[in-house]
Design a protein around this motif. Structure first.
Motif, short mmCIF file in Angstrom:
data_model
loop_
_atom_site.label_atom_id
_atom_site.label_comp_id
_atom_site.label_asym_id
_atom_site.label_seq_id
_atom_site.Cartn_x
_atom_site.Cartn_y
_atom_site.Cartn_z
N ILE A 175 6.76 0.02 -12.62
CA ILE A 175 7.70 0.76 -11.79
C ILE A 175 7.43 1.04 -10.26
O ILE A 175 8.46 1.26 -9.45
N LEU A 176 6.15 1.19 -10.14
CA LEU A 176 5.70 1.27 -8.78
C LEU A 176 6.02 0.03 -7.84
O LEU A 176 5.53 -0.98 -8.33
N ARG A 177 6.41 0.16 -6.76
CA ARG A 177 6.21 -0.77 -5.81
C ARG A 177 4.90 -0.78 -4.89
O ARG A 177 4.58 0.09 -4.18
N PRO A 178 4.31 -1.94 -5.07
CA PRO A 178 2.91 -1.96 -4.43
C PRO A 178 2.95 -1.81 -2.84
O PRO A 178 1.89 -1.21 -2.25
N LEU A 179 3.74 -2.42 -2.32
CA LEU A 179 3.92 -2.14 -0.73
C LEU A 179 5.50 -1.66 -0.45
O LEU A 179 6.50 -2.37 -1.03
N SER A 180 5.61 -0.82 0.58
CA SER A 180 6.91 -0.30 0.72
C SER A 180 7.49 -1.26 1.82
O SER A 180 7.25 -1.64 2.81
N THR A 181 8.79 -1.66 1.30
CA THR A 181 9.71 -2.71 1.95
C THR A 181 10.00 -2.11 3.32
O THR A 181 9.94 -2.60 4.60
N ARG A 182 10.45 -0.76 3.31
CA ARG A 182 10.94 0.12 4.45
C ARG A 182 9.94 0.26 5.41
O ARG A 182 10.17 0.04 6.49
N ALA A 183 8.74 0.41 4.96
CA ALA A 183 7.53 0.58 6.03
C ALA A 183 7.22 -0.92 6.68
O ALA A 183 6.99 -0.82 7.82
N LEU A 184 7.31 -1.88 5.84
CA LEU A 184 6.98 -2.89 6.50
C LEU A 184 8.01 -3.45 7.55
O LEU A 184 7.74 -4.00 8.48
N THR A 185 9.39 -3.14 7.05
CA THR A 185 10.34 -3.58 8.17
C THR A 185 10.32 -2.47 9.28
O THR A 185 10.89 -2.99 10.33
N ALA A 186 9.89 -1.33 9.20
CA ALA A 186 9.85 -0.38 10.18
C ALA A 186 8.64 -0.65 11.09
O ALA A 186 8.29 -0.12 12.27
N GLY A 187 7.85 -1.83 10.73
CA GLY A 187 6.57 -2.25 11.57
C GLY A 187 5.46 -1.47 11.30
O GLY A 187 4.60 -1.68 12.53
N ALA A 188 5.34 -0.65 10.07
CA ALA A 188 4.13 0.23 10.28
C ALA A 188 2.75 -0.71 10.12
O ALA A 188 2.81 -1.97 9.72
N LEU A 246 -9.22 5.45 -9.30
CA LEU A 246 -9.03 5.11 -8.06
C LEU A 246 -9.34 3.49 -7.64
O LEU A 246 -8.67 2.73 -7.08
N THR A 247 -10.42 3.12 -8.41
CA THR A 247 -10.97 1.60 -8.31
C THR A 247 -9.84 0.68 -8.85
O THR A 247 -9.55 -0.25 -8.43
N PHE A 248 -9.63 1.27 -10.19
CA PHE A 248 -8.80 0.27 -10.99
C PHE A 248 -7.33 0.17 -10.46
O PHE A 248 -6.96 -0.85 -10.44
N THR A 249 -6.87 1.37 -9.84
CA THR A 249 -5.60 1.18 -9.34
C THR A 249 -5.41 0.34 -7.93
O THR A 249 -4.62 -0.22 -7.54
N SER A 250 -6.79 0.81 -7.29
CA SER A 250 -6.77 -0.36 -5.87
C SER A 250 -7.04 -1.50 -6.53
O SER A 250 -6.06 -2.65 -5.90
N VAL A 251 -7.45 -2.05 -7.46
CA VAL A 251 -7.49 -3.36 -7.97
C VAL A 251 -6.22 -3.99 -8.50
O VAL A 251 -5.84 -5.09 -8.06
N VAL A 252 -5.52 -3.13 -9.34
CA VAL A 252 -4.33 -3.76 -9.80
C VAL A 252 -3.30 -3.49 -8.67
O VAL A 252 -2.48 -4.69 -8.67
N HIS A 253 -3.53 -2.76 -7.73
CA HIS A 253 -2.34 -2.64 -6.75
C HIS A 253 -2.68 -3.82 -5.72
O HIS A 253 -1.63 -4.49 -5.23
N ALA A 254 -3.78 -4.15 -5.50
CA ALA A 254 -4.10 -5.36 -4.73
C ALA A 254 -3.64 -6.78 -5.54
O ALA A 254 -3.02 -7.71 -4.68
N LEU A 255 -3.92 -6.94 -6.45
CA LEU A 255 -3.23 -7.92 -7.37
C LEU A 255 -1.71 -8.24 -7.33
O LEU A 255 -0.99 -9.27 -6.99
N ASN A 256 -0.92 -6.97 -7.47
CA ASN A 256 0.44 -6.78 -7.30
C ASN A 256 0.97 -7.27 -5.94
O ASN A 256 1.97 -7.87 -5.76
N ALA A 257 0.17 -6.53 -4.79
CA ALA A 257 0.48 -6.71 -3.65
C ALA A 257 0.22 -8.10 -3.18
O ALA A 257 1.05 -8.57 -2.39
N PHE A 258 -0.70 -8.84 -3.45
CA PHE A 258 -0.99 -10.16 -2.95
C PHE A 258 -0.28 -11.20 -3.75
O PHE A 258 0.16 -12.21 -2.90
#
Length: 631
Positions: A455-468, A519-531
């Motif tokens: 249910i979580l989004r790995p990357l915020s679309t709003r932040a990406l469009t805002a040029g963060a 923190l490590t596992f969420t970082s790895v899974v987050h990276a997989l979903n984001a990439f």
């Protein structure tokens, strides 16, 4: 827009409305439901084996042991199993046991066949047979039940072997005690034999000396008797001549004695007549009136004249007595000479026999002397041998064990079970559930991280469009899952320690390490979903499977196939499990620093990959706007 704001916006999105809030709570509770319930269900299965139904039967008819006592070892073993309470034992018949295992009524069955005691006790009769125990299992019921049953059967076999071995060793040691007593009696007898042999040696020496003297004396005796034999060879003829001469002398002496007797009688008659004449003279003188004085003077004068006659008479009487004695002596000499002449042949024969016997005695005494010399040597050897026997038995007696009853029992038990395990654990989990806790907490933490990104989004679309900045976008997308992951492990640890009851040696360190793992596992899974997008979820599931088989959570990781070794070294879950084990059971060691280093490396690497994915997502493509696969 900074990373914390991005994370707050994502969490605010999830907490808006009742269903999102419930979903958020469900995400936090997913690791709890997975790990805590599994650990609760498997907290201490070995402590509940008494609930596991098992069958036991015996067909043993018993046998007599080495002491002649009737034994039924099968009955003894069956009774001990039923009373032990280790399982829910049911004593049934052999057919019922087999049917029960086949029909899942019993998890397994242990049977003792007929002839079990006879085979087990056969070693005492030196007719060894191997006793067998029947184990019936059915993996269709439960595989681990069969594995446990095999361990139970092996333990029963070991216990019986130790018991029988202890009894056999006890009888063996009792035999040593019997041997010791008999050898002790033999040693006492050998000591007495040695003393007797010493005395025999002394007596034999004296006997040898006596035999030598006997040989010398018998030789002298034989020589003397030989001389006597030769000297008395003419004794019969000489004694016969002596007898004849003595007879003639006796006859002559008898004639002389007879003549002397006549002279003595005549002399006695003359004395009688002279006495009569004297009396008549006195009477005639007195009648003639001769004075008394003259009578006495005449009588005195007559007595003087008679004196030579009286003396001659005395001599004649004495000579007569002497001649009579001489005649008697001559007669006795003649008789003796006759007897001597009659006996002299026997005497000569006796002397000859004595001479021959003396010669034999001399030869026998010589042989006896020689034999005694040999006997002395033998007696010396006997004395020396008996002393060696005595000393040898005394020394051997010290080498024969003769333990008392407690020592014998302890020795018999040691012989039957010579090796004991002295368990010296550096750390102990305590229960089966506690032993699996590091693995299932690590697994639940990965699953918890995995389900967050449903249910979580790995990357915020709003932040990406805002040029963060890509790094802020990546960290902001990860922080929301990191905060939920920390909530997951805190709730999980509370349930594992308080509800399940698993003891943790260093709880604060373990919670801190669990936070790092999350923190490590969420970082790895987050990276997989984001990439990788939707494919990243699948890759997260694949990594979960790969880590399940290579992390070494149940069996030691060294037992996995060699081809999976690189996975264990590369993937992070093995390091998480290793760190949890140290903190759960013993404490922080230098090795845990390596686990922390690897997890931190994965944590940083996951953020860097997420940053690269955020940079990549700044450029919109058709595949990004309309993906081929969406989960």
């Amino acid at each position: 827009m900074n990373a914390f704001r991005i994370a707050r916006n994502e969490l605010r999105r999830l907490s808006t409305g009742t269903m999102p809030k419930l979903a958020l709570v469900a995400l936090v509770l997913v690791p709890l439901l997975y790990a805590s319930f599994y650990l609760y269900a498997n907290y201490d299965p070995y402590g509940r084996l008494d609930k596991l139904p098992a069958a036991v039967f015996t067909s043993d008819t018993g046998a007599k042991d080495a002491g002649g006592q009737q034994r039924n070892v099968g009955r003894e073993v069956t009774d001990e199993l039923v009373k032990s309470g280790t399982f829910q034992w049911h004593e049934v018949s052999e057919q019922e046991a087999r049917d029960g295992v086949r029909d899942d009524k019993y998890s397994f069955a242990i049977g003792i066949p007929s002839g079990f005691s006879a085979a087990l006790l056969s070693v005492g009769n030196f007719q060894p047979q191997q006793a067998t125990i029947t184990l019936t299992t059915n993996d269709a019921n439960n595989y681990l039940s069969g594995t446990i049953a095999k361990q139970v059967a092996e333990q029963v076999r070991k216990t019986i072997a130790e018991k029988v071995g202890s009894e056999a060793a006890d009888r063996f040691l009792v035999g040593f005690s019997t041997i010791y007593a008999k050898i002790q009696e033999a040693s006492t007898g050998a000591a007495q034999l040695a003393d007797g042999a010493t005395q025999l040696k002394s007596g034999q020496q004296k006997l040898a000396e006596g035999a030598a003297k006997l040989a010398d004396g018998s030789s002298t005796l034989a020589t003397g008797l030989g001389t006597l034999k030769s000297s008395t060879a003419s004794l019969p003829s000489q004694t016969q001549k002596l007898a004849d001469g003595a007879s003639q002398v006796a006859a002559g002496d008898q004639k002389v004695a007879d003549a002397a007797s006549l002279a003595a009688t005549a002399s006695s008659d003359i004395q009688g007549k002279l006495d009569s004449y004297r009396t008549q003279l006195v009477t005639d003188l007195r009648d003639a009136g001769v004075p008394e004085t003259e009578v006495q003077a005449i009588v005195a004068r007559a007595d003087q004249l008679r004196s030579p006659v009286d003396q001659a008479n005395s001599k004649i009487q004495q000579a007569n007595g002497d001649l009579a004695k001489l005649a008697d002596g001559a007669r006795q000499v003649s008789d003796g000479a006759g007897k001597l002449a009659a006996a002299s042949p026997q005497l000569a024969n006796g002397i000859a026999q004595a001479s021959d016997g003396a010669n034999q005695l001399r030869d026998g005494a010589s042989q006896l002397s020689d034999g005694e010399k040999t006997a002395v040597n033998g007696t010396n050897q006997l004395a020396d041998g008996s002393v060696k026997l005595r000393d040898g038995l005394a020394a051997g007696l010290q080498q024969i064990p003769n333990p008392d009853d407690p020592t014998r029992n302890a020795t018999a038990n040691t012989i039957a079970d010579p090796v004991a395990v002295n368990a010296n654990g550096e750390a102990s989990a305590g229960t089966y559930g506690a032993g699996l806790a590091p693995f299932f907490i690590s697994l639940a933490t990965w699953i918890g991280a995995f389900v967050l990104f449903l249910i979580l989004r790995p990357l915020s679309t709003r932040a990406l469009t805002a040029g963060a900045a890509p790094f802020r976008v990546a960290v902001g997308g990860w922080l929301s899952s990191a905060l939920l992951g920390i909530a997951q492990v805190i709730v999980l640890f509370g349930a594992v320690t308080w509800l399940v009851g698993i003891h943790i040696a260093h709880p604060l360190g373990a919670i801190g390490f669990a936070v790092l793992v999350s923190l490590t596992f969420t970082s790895v899974v987050h990276a997989l979903n984001a990439f990788f997008g939707a494919v990243g979820k699948f890759l997260g599931l694949v990594l979960l499977v790969l880590q399940l088989v290579s992390a070494g959570g149940t069996f030691p990781w060294q037992t996995i196939p060699d081809a999976l070794y690189p996975l264990h070294v590369v993937l992070p879950m093995g390091y998480a499990i290793d760190g949890f084990r140290h903190l759960f059971y013993s404490g922080a060691t230098v090795q845990i620093l390596g686990d922390i280093g690897v997890l931190l490396a994965y944590l940083v690497g996951g953020i860097l990959v997420s940053t690269l994915a955020a940079r990549k997502r700044r450029v919109w493509t058709v595949s990004a706007l309309k993906p081929e696969l969406s989960l």
